[in-house]
Design a protein around this motif. Structure first.
Motif, PDB file in Angstrom:
ATOM      1  N   LEU B  32       0.834  -1.150   0.021  1.00 35.39           N
ATOM      2  CA  LEU B  32      -0.026   0.055   0.063  1.00 35.39           C
ATOM      3  C   LEU B  32       0.864   1.288   0.135  1.00 35.39           C
ATOM      4  N   LEU B  35       2.142   1.641  -3.299  1.00 35.11           N
ATOM      5  CA  LEU B  35       0.922   2.213  -4.408  1.00 35.11           C
ATOM      6  C   LEU B  35       0.789   3.740  -4.044  1.00 35.11           C
ATOM      7  N   VAL B  38       3.540   5.923  -5.566  1.00 34.02           N
ATOM      8  CA  VAL B  38       3.293   5.905  -7.071  1.00 34.02           C
ATOM      9  C   VAL B  38       2.158   6.916  -7.378  1.00 34.02           C
ATOM     10  N   SER B 184     -10.432  -2.876  -5.631  1.00 29.21           N
ATOM     11  CA  SER B 184      -9.570  -2.405  -4.568  1.00 29.21           C
ATOM     12  C   SER B 184      -8.727  -1.469  -4.999  1.00 29.21           C
ATOM     13  N   MET B 185      -8.306  -1.453  -6.025  1.00 31.95           N
ATOM     14  CA  MET B 185      -7.216  -0.371  -6.415  1.00 31.95           C
ATOM     15  C   MET B 185      -8.000   0.910  -6.781  1.00 31.95           C
ATOM     16  N   ASN B 187     -10.732   1.889  -5.035  1.00 35.04           N
ATOM     17  CA  ASN B 187     -11.065   2.336  -3.654  1.00 35.04           C
ATOM     18  C   ASN B 187      -9.881   2.988  -3.067  1.00 35.04           C
ATOM     19  N   ILE B 188      -8.712   2.585  -3.267  1.00 35.70           N
ATOM     20  CA  ILE B 188      -7.614   3.228  -2.680  1.00 35.70           C
ATOM     21  C   ILE B 188      -7.373   4.564  -3.425  1.00 35.70           C
ATOM     22  N   GLY B 191      -9.610   7.211  -2.606  1.00 36.52           N
ATOM     23  CA  GLY B 191      -9.187   7.596  -1.021  1.00 36.52           C
ATOM     24  C   GLY B 191      -8.209   8.635  -0.991  1.00 36.52           C
ATOM     25  N   ILE B 192      -7.200   8.376  -1.747  1.00 41.19           N
ATOM     26  CA  ILE B 192      -5.901   9.212  -1.938  1.00 41.19           C
ATOM     27  C   ILE B 192      -6.557  10.551  -2.675  1.00 41.19           C
ATOM     28  N   ASP B 194      -9.325  11.977  -2.914  1.00 41.74           N
ATOM     29  CA  ASP B 194     -10.126  12.638  -2.074  1.00 41.74           C
ATOM     30  C   ASP B 194      -9.291  13.540  -0.851  1.00 41.74           C
ATOM     31  N   ILE B 195      -8.370  12.710  -0.272  1.00 40.48           N
ATOM     32  CA  ILE B 195      -7.479  13.432   0.353  1.00 40.48           C
ATOM     33  C   ILE B 195      -6.662  14.625  -0.025  1.00 40.48           C
ATOM     34  N   LEU B 198      -8.675  17.608  -0.959  1.00 48.34           N
ATOM     35  CA  LEU B 198      -9.049  18.493   0.124  1.00 48.34           C
ATOM     36  C   LEU B 198      -7.944  19.279   0.609  1.00 48.34           C
ATOM     37  N   TYR B 245      -8.555  18.375   8.758  1.00 43.08           N
ATOM     38  CA  TYR B 245      -7.923  17.452   7.726  1.00 43.08           C
ATOM     39  C   TYR B 245      -9.020  16.885   6.892  1.00 43.08           C
ATOM     40  N   PHE B 246     -10.255  17.066   7.251  1.00 42.28           N
ATOM     41  CA  PHE B 246     -11.347  16.403   6.265  1.00 42.28           C
ATOM     42  C   PHE B 246     -12.359  17.551   5.807  1.00 42.28           C
TER      43      PHE B 246
END
Lengths: 150, 262
Positions: B32, B35, B38, B184-185, B187-188, B191-192, B194-195, B198, B245-246
């Protein structure tokens, strides 16, 4: 943002529960393997069986199992799939499935003395068109059970 | 049991050669991490290209793109009861435009009022500014209103909307090839991104605050209006610090610090 937290929670839960299930399964497999260590003996690939002993019965015995990896294993394999290499998270699933199928076959053979020409086959039974589904594998062990006349 | 059977039983209980002795959790963390590294590189690379592209875009192209992406945004019918407020806001806005040469010949920054119970304001890509009715009800002072308007105009001056669009297109295209590998990729990656988006948004808000602060200094000699406005909001909203942070905006405490330091 909520997605990633949801994902983490699912991963932790499936890892904890999946590990527990796997540990218990291995425990049972080992107990049964020790119990069945005396007989019947299994031979793989010997298509011609020769014996001088009188034979009482010959029958086909099968052991089937459908086994699935948990979400954590699938996730770990998916991520590793990007970089390549051994998908170690599925190794234990395949191992459990194979051993369970053989054990079921041996248990089904009952009092047979030997199971000859044992074969093991596997196939995926999950929906391959649904990429999110966790891989499910059917493993079938079959062979010819021979019982000697006493 | 015979000796042979003892040995076999021992073998069953011993190590299983078919299953690797690896810690799956630790393995997953390492992969992870790789990934994420990258993905961060991809985001940094395409984010930089996007920034260079938008920064070097001519004013004429900027106007064309703004019109293209704003053609569906029809402003609400102006309510007569807000006429005086709009007049006052327009006066402040005109002073802001006159103080920033880069805004000349671009949008007229029309101001509209939105009926809403929250203090808020926003700016559309074509420069249309929306201010909520609650903001007017709070009877903020001129310099405080100037801070609100200058903050929104700051977004326009920095081409923040265009930067967001450009980043989303470039980074989205680059990452979609990775995301389509499996769920799964995806989803990750979601998430990345999104962060990261933000964090990018917070950085844009910070720059808009600095712009507004500098504008207040040009207009009134100090950025007191901005600080007063933030303190008033801070008194009403007491959200935990970690929530920043969100959020798309820095915390009120951080925004106050930005103004104090600029």
């Amino acid at each position: 943002m909520a997605d990633i937290f949801g994902l983490l929670v699912i991963l932790v839960i499936t890892w904890l529960i999946g590990s527990r299930i796997e540990k218990n399964h291995y425990k049972k497999i080992k107990e049964r393997e020790i119990r069945l260590i005396k007989k019947p003996i299994i031979t793989y690939g010997a298509k011609r069986f020769k014996t001088n002993k009188p034979i009482k019965s010959v029958e086909l015995v099968t052991g089937e199992v459908v086994i699935s990896g948990d979400y954590f294993k699938k996730f770990a394999a998916d991520i590793k799939n990007f970089f390549g290499g051994r998908l170690t998270s599925y190794e234990s699933v395949m191992d459990r499935g194979r051993r369970e199928a053989i054990l079921r076959m041996r248990e089904k053979a009952g009092n047979a003395n030997i199971i000859v020409n044992t074969k093991i086959e596997s196939l995926m039974v999950n929906n391959i068109y649904h990429p999110q589904s966790v891989p499910q594998c059917a493993i079938i062990a079959y062979g010819t059970a021979i019982t000697y006349d006493k | 049991m015979t000796n042979r059977e003892d040995l076999q039983a021992a073998l069953i209980q011993d190590d299983n050669i078919n299953v690797s002795k690896t810690n799956e959790g630790f393995n997953l963390l390492i992969f992870l991490g790789g990934l994420i590294f990258v993905v961060i590189l991809i985001i940094a690379f395409f984010g930089t290209i996007s920034d260079i592209f938008i920064s070097n875009m001519s004013d004429k192209t900027q106007m064309k793109v703004e019109r293209l992406i704003s053609f569906n945004s029809s402003p609400p019918r102006p309510d007569i009861k807000y006429n005086k407020n709009i007049e006052k806001l327009n006066e402040i806005k005109n002073i802001i435009i006159s103080k920033d040469k880069s805004l000349r010949g671009k949008s007229n920054f029309p101001i509209f009022i939105l009926e809403d119970s929250n203090v808020n304001a926003c700016i559309f890509p074509n420069g249309t500014i929306y201010i909520t009715s609650e903001t007017l009800k709070q009877r903020y002072k001129d310099d405080e209103l100037a801070f609100i308007l200058a903050h929104e105009i700051g977004h326009y001056a920095h081409r923040d909307h265009l930067r967001i669009f450009s980043r989303q297109i470039l980074i989205g295209l680059a990452l979609s090839s990775l995301g389509c590998q499996n769920a799964s990729m995806a989803n990750i990656l979601n998430g990345i991104t999104d962060i990261e988006s933000l964090a990018h948004s917070r950085s844009q808000e910070k720059n808009a605050d600095i712009y507004a602060s500098n504008m207040l200094i040009k207009m009134y000699g100090s950025n007191k209006g901005g600080k007063d406005f933030i303190k008033k909001i801070q008194e009403k909203e007491n959200s935990p610090e970690f929530l920043k942070y969100f959020s798309t905006h820095p915390s009120w405490q951080d925004r106050l610090k930005i103004l104090e330091n600029s």
